[in-house]
Design an enzyme around this catalytic site. Structure first.
Site, mmCIF file in Angstrom:
data_model
loop_
_atom_site.group_PDB
_atom_site.id
_atom_site.type_symbol
_atom_site.label_atom_id
_atom_site.label_comp_id
_atom_site.label_asym_id
_atom_site.label_seq_id
_atom_site.Cartn_x
_atom_site.Cartn_y
_atom_site.Cartn_z
ATOM 1 N N THR A 201 0.839 -1.200 0.000
ATOM 2 C CA THR A 201 0.000 0.000 0.000
ATOM 3 C C THR A 201 0.875 1.252 0.000
ATOM 4 O OG1 THR A 201 -1.779 -1.124 1.185
ATOM 5 C CG2 THR A 201 -1.771 1.273 1.277
ATOM 6 N N ARG A 285 -2.444 -4.099 13.090
ATOM 7 C CA ARG A 285 -3.529 -5.057 13.307
ATOM 8 C C ARG A 285 -4.514 -4.552 14.354
ATOM 9 N NH1 ARG A 285 0.975 -9.843 13.506
ATOM 10 N NH2 ARG A 285 1.024 -10.309 11.254
ATOM 11 N N GLN A 322 -38.691 -11.760 10.268
ATOM 12 C CA GLN A 322 -37.773 -12.376 11.228
ATOM 13 C C GLN A 322 -36.365 -12.556 10.675
ATOM 14 O OE1 GLN A 322 -39.706 -15.990 12.445
ATOM 15 N NE2 GLN A 322 -41.389 -14.937 13.482
ATOM 16 N N GLU A 406 -2.040 -8.645 6.484
ATOM 17 C CA GLU A 406 -1.437 -8.446 7.813
ATOM 18 C C GLU A 406 -1.768 -9.590 8.763
ATOM 19 O OE1 GLU A 406 -1.465 -4.514 9.370
ATOM 20 O OE2 GLU A 406 -1.457 -3.611 7.380
#
Length: 427
Positions: A201, A285, A322, A406
């Protein structure tokens, strides 16, 4: 002497006033308390005034500045790097770092930031997390004072963009087998790095690339701060990876190194081995655990609004039925539990009492439940879920990636299994 029955009766008489008081207090509490499905356990009451202020700032920015442009960004795989400057102006980058222009807030406050940003899109949170946790974090923890002074202030403002190079084409969950090497230069002026990293990234737009490599002579893993502007032509390339199915609102690429020179003073001196990258990943994380709950909360809010407005079968809102209500209840429960677990781990981090396995547990559980919940809530929209204007499909695509990167959930299962049994299952 009392017979057993008499003793029981006497105990009842003695405890009657106390029981009556407890019952009265319980009724009073229940009479005053109301259930807010957006915050089922009233978690907001646990946050400090500063944490609430940080959360409000991040929420306002995310909804006012990020939400309006996320659809175009996702459709076109277009990440605007000015977003990091906008976040920097608000003090959202490297938020837990003290000094060097950073806010120095609590881990819980940092978690609330990632929750707010990922409520809009996981890609925006990913770009921010890489900047804060995976690049600024290790410089602050393992770098020299000169490195901190040189890089952190600019990174805190979003003027220097960072990335984290660990994953390789042949080594994802097994970073210890990395093939990228750092050789001592013949002229004695630092190292030359060669190798490739992928699924990185921010790499195509990064000014500073934290690359993990094995020293050619010892095999030890070290971190190197590669400054793009100082790399000779042909020694560093960062091609983007296009046509992704998820995280399209962030930019992802490779790092290709061919005898790329890095001066000695750009090596992180205070750490070696996998301890360095793993400590950074634990910080990221932790942010993902918060962030995925923000994404799930957005899915829940959108599905609830849709179910209340969508009329079927004699003009009834589908929220009446429901199966729909169960999907909403499951998602609300998972989000509430995930936030409370993340909060507790955040407090333990700041007290120095958090074990890495705690972070593995919340990363694994929150990512898994967010993906499961988002997929179930997608069904509430029926065929309309296929339209990106309803946002739910984008979240589902993103959450698959967060569950994978990760530390894929199965890997975190093995980390927890090792902690439970004492047996290593990785090999």
């Amino acid at each position: 002497m009392f017979k057993p029955a008499c003793r029981h009766a006497a105990r009842q008489l003695r405890s009657a006033p106390r029981n009556a008081a407890i019952l009265s207090q319980s009724r009073l509490l229940h009479a005053k308390a109301t259930f807010d499905w957006r915050d089922p356990f009233n978690a907001s009451s646990l946050f400090t005034e500063e944490e609430l202020a940080v959360s409000e700032t991040a929420e306002s920015y995310s909804q006012e500045r990020l939400q309006p442009r996320v659809l175009d960004a996702f459709r076109n795989e277009d990440y605007d790097k000015n977003i990091l400057k906008e976040m920097g102006e608000l003090g959202l980058l490297g938020a837990t770092i003290k000094g060097h222009g950073c806010a120095g807030v609590s881990s819980v406050a940092a978690g609330l930031i990632t929750r707010a940003v990922e409520r809009v899109d996981s890609g925006y949170r990913s770009a921010m997390s890489v900047q804060s946790s995976l690049c600024m974090g290790p410089i602050d923890e393992w770098g020299t004072e000169e490195q901190k002074d040189r890089f952190l202030p600019g990174m805190a403002k979003g003027q220097i963009i960072g990335c984290f190079g660990l994953t390789e084409p042949n080594h994802g969950s097994d970073p210890g087998s990395m093939e990228t090497v750092a050789k001592k230069r013949a002229d004695g002026k630092g190292y030359s790095l060669s190798g490739s990293k992928t699924w990185i990234t921010n790499s195509p737009i990064a000014d500073l690339l934290l690359v993990w490599a094995k020293l050619a002579d010892t095999g030890k893993i070290k971190g190197f701060l590669v400054e793009r502007e100082k790399c000779p032509p042909g020694t560093l390339e960062t091609p983007p990876i296009k046509n992704k199915n998820g995280l399209r609102a962030s930019i992802t690429g490779m790092i290709l190194l061919d005898d790329c020179p890095v001066p000695e003073e750009n090596m992180l001196p205070e750490v070696e081995g996998l301890k360095g990258p793993f400590s950074c990943l634990n910080s990221a994380r932790f942010g993902i655990a918060w962030g995925t709950m923000g994404a799930l909360e957005d899915c829940l809010a959108r599905a609830t609004d849709y179910a209340l407005g969508r009329k079927q079968f004699k003009g009834n809102p589908i929220a009446k039925y429901q199966l729909v209500q169960k999907k909403l209840a499951d998602a609300a429960t998972d989000a509430a539990y995930g936030i409370m677990a993340s909060y507790q781990v955040g407090r333990l981090i700041d007290e120095g009492k958090a074990a890495p396995e705690m972070i593995s547990m919340i990363k694994r559980q929150n990512c898994d439940r967010a993906l499961i919940g988002a997929r179930a809530l997608q069904e509430v929209f029926g065929g309309n879920a296929a339209s990106d204007e309803y946002h739910i499909g984008r979240h589902v695509s993103n959450l698959f990636v967060t569950q994978t990167y990760e530390g894929q959930s199965d890997i975190h299962s093995l980390i927890l299994g090792r902690a439970i049994t004492g047996l290593q299952a990785f090999c």
